[in-house]
Design a protein around this motif. Structure first.
Motif, mmCIF file in Angstrom:
data_model
loop_
_atom_site.group_PDB
_atom_site.id
_atom_site.type_symbol
_atom_site.label_atom_id
_atom_site.label_comp_id
_atom_site.label_asym_id
_atom_site.label_seq_id
_atom_site.Cartn_x
_atom_site.Cartn_y
_atom_site.Cartn_z
ATOM 1 N N THR A 79 -11.479 -24.843 46.500
ATOM 2 C CA THR A 79 -12.329 -24.657 47.690
ATOM 3 C C THR A 79 -12.972 -25.523 47.703
ATOM 4 O O THR A 79 -13.779 -24.972 49.398
ATOM 5 N N ALA A 80 -12.846 -27.099 47.274
ATOM 6 C CA ALA A 80 -13.692 -27.770 48.334
ATOM 7 C C ALA A 80 -13.254 -29.420 48.057
ATOM 8 O O ALA A 80 -12.252 -29.222 46.705
ATOM 9 N N LEU A 110 -22.959 -30.435 44.923
ATOM 10 C CA LEU A 110 -22.297 -29.891 43.983
ATOM 11 C C LEU A 110 -22.061 -28.211 44.088
ATOM 12 O O LEU A 110 -21.318 -27.856 43.337
ATOM 13 N N VAL A 111 -23.249 -28.085 44.216
ATOM 14 C CA VAL A 111 -24.125 -26.390 42.985
ATOM 15 C C VAL A 111 -23.358 -25.818 44.078
ATOM 16 O O VAL A 111 -23.138 -25.106 44.556
ATOM 17 N N GLN A 112 -24.081 -25.797 46.016
ATOM 18 C CA GLN A 112 -23.683 -25.498 46.638
ATOM 19 C C GLN A 112 -22.387 -25.572 47.211
ATOM 20 O O GLN A 112 -22.005 -23.945 47.970
ATOM 21 N N ALA A 113 -21.293 -26.211 46.853
ATOM 22 C CA ALA A 113 -19.814 -25.846 47.420
ATOM 23 C C ALA A 113 -19.319 -25.863 45.932
ATOM 24 O O ALA A 113 -18.013 -25.098 46.112
ATOM 25 N N GLY A 114 -20.212 -24.622 44.974
ATOM 26 C CA GLY A 114 -19.818 -24.255 43.800
ATOM 27 C C GLY A 114 -18.508 -24.913 43.154
ATOM 28 O O GLY A 114 -18.252 -24.666 42.610
ATOM 29 N N GLY A 155 -11.661 -26.969 42.126
ATOM 30 C CA GLY A 155 -11.663 -26.112 42.275
ATOM 31 C C GLY A 155 -13.318 -25.170 42.141
ATOM 32 O O GLY A 155 -13.647 -25.924 41.339
ATOM 33 N N SER A 156 -13.443 -24.523 42.095
ATOM 34 C CA SER A 156 -14.690 -23.703 42.316
ATOM 35 C C SER A 156 -15.001 -23.815 40.417
ATOM 36 O O SER A 156 -13.953 -23.597 39.448
#
Length: 315
Positions: free
Chosen positions: A176-177, A27-31, A232-233
């Motif tokens: 974004t993800a 979750l953090v690495q994908a923003g 989204g980020s």
């Protein structure tokens, strides 16, 4: 014989676990989960519920300037988002950590195990939270459920994915993800729809239509209907709090077991959807309580909540 107490230095271990958890968190690495010092401050501010006030967008029509008629002031309004402090803990016996204790750097090895554990638990917590959030009637505008469709109209295709993303209208570009079940991922790969890039460690990063892919088999799958989420980020706010005693060691002399205890206070909050605590029994909500619809109510405009739920079947 190496003992837990011989290698765990809490002052070093605690920040190591926090930083390593962030490094291991998809979750953090994908923003998707934004970690920020301001969220850490909120997580240590005290209380079970954490107020996160915000200014509402400006509204009203513009007016024609006149020498005789003054402008009519509109009101600037505010709202209140509310996060909940999650207080979790886990204890392990030395037998569970025996392999780590035999390593060259046992504290780092144990720290990696603990951090990996919390990264997985936070991902489970996020999915339970999403389950509850999207059961709330106020979130209907962020849901694309095509599971009742016939043929291609009910399956995950490029067209239906675009329709889901545009539930946010002109805010679609903020997405974004995407988090999907491995079966959904396999279906997309069979269609040659997954692209790959390399990170700094030459590890492959999958993406779909330019959006980073997170694969998690705890994503809901009921009778062939899969739930995916488009993010989204910064859709989630992540803040690390401070348990009174985050880490301690103990020993069961009768059993001959060394024990490691780790406690974690944090917020992992979907921004713009306030927690209500309507049915929380204990000091902090369980994942089941986070998945309860009555505990959530939308506060932001739909398009400003950077999450879309996409329910579909597979090709």
């Amino acid at each position: 014989m190496t003992k837990i107490a011989d290698v765990i230095v809490p002052a070093v271990f605690n920040p190591y676990v926090i930083e390593r958890t962030a490094q291991l968190s998809a979750l953090v690495q994908a923003g998707i989960a934004e970690r920020d010092p301001s969220f850490d401050k909120l997580a240590t501010s005290g209380g079970k519920l954490i107020n996160m006030p915000f200014w509402s967008d400006l509204t009203g029509e513009d007016e024609i300037l006149s020498d005789t008629t003054p402008l009519t002031p509109g009101k600037i309004t505010s709202g209140q988002d509310v996060a909940v402090l999650l207080m979790r803990g886990r204890a392990w016996k030395a037998n569970d950590l025996a392999k780590a204790l035999s390593g060259d750097d046992p504290m780092a090895a144990i720290g990696d195990l603990v951090a990996s554990y919390w990264a997985r638990q936070q991902q489970k917590t996020a999915i339970s939270t999403l389950d509850g959030v999207f059961k709330a009637a106020s979130m209907a505008g962020n849901v694309s459920d095509i599971s009742a469709g016939v043929g291609a109209l009910g399956t995950f295709t490029g067209e239906t994915f675009i329709d889901a993303a545009y539930k946010l209208g002109d805010a679609e570009s903020k997405l974004t993800a995407i988090a999907i079940h491995s079966a959904t991922y396999a279906s997309l790969r069979k269609q040659n729809l997954i692209e790959f890039s390399l990170d700094s460690n030459n590890q492959q990063i999958p993406s779909y239509m330019g959006k980073r892919v997170i694969i998690d088999d705890s994503m809901p799958n009921v009778a062939g209907v899969y739930t995916s989420y488009i993010f989204g980020s910064g859709a989630f706010a992540l803040g690390n709090g401070a348990a009174p005693v985050p880490t301690e060691t103990d020993r069961d002399s009768l059993q001959g077991d060394d024990i490691l205890i780790n406690r974690n206070h944090f917020i992992l909050h979907p921004r713009g959807v306030a927690f209500q605590s309507a049915s929380v029994v204990g000091s902090s909500p369980t994942n089941v309580e986070l998945a309860t619809a009555t505990n959530w109510v939308r506060k932001y405009e739909n398009k400003n909540i950077r999450i879309v739920q996409f329910k579909h079947k597979l090709v």
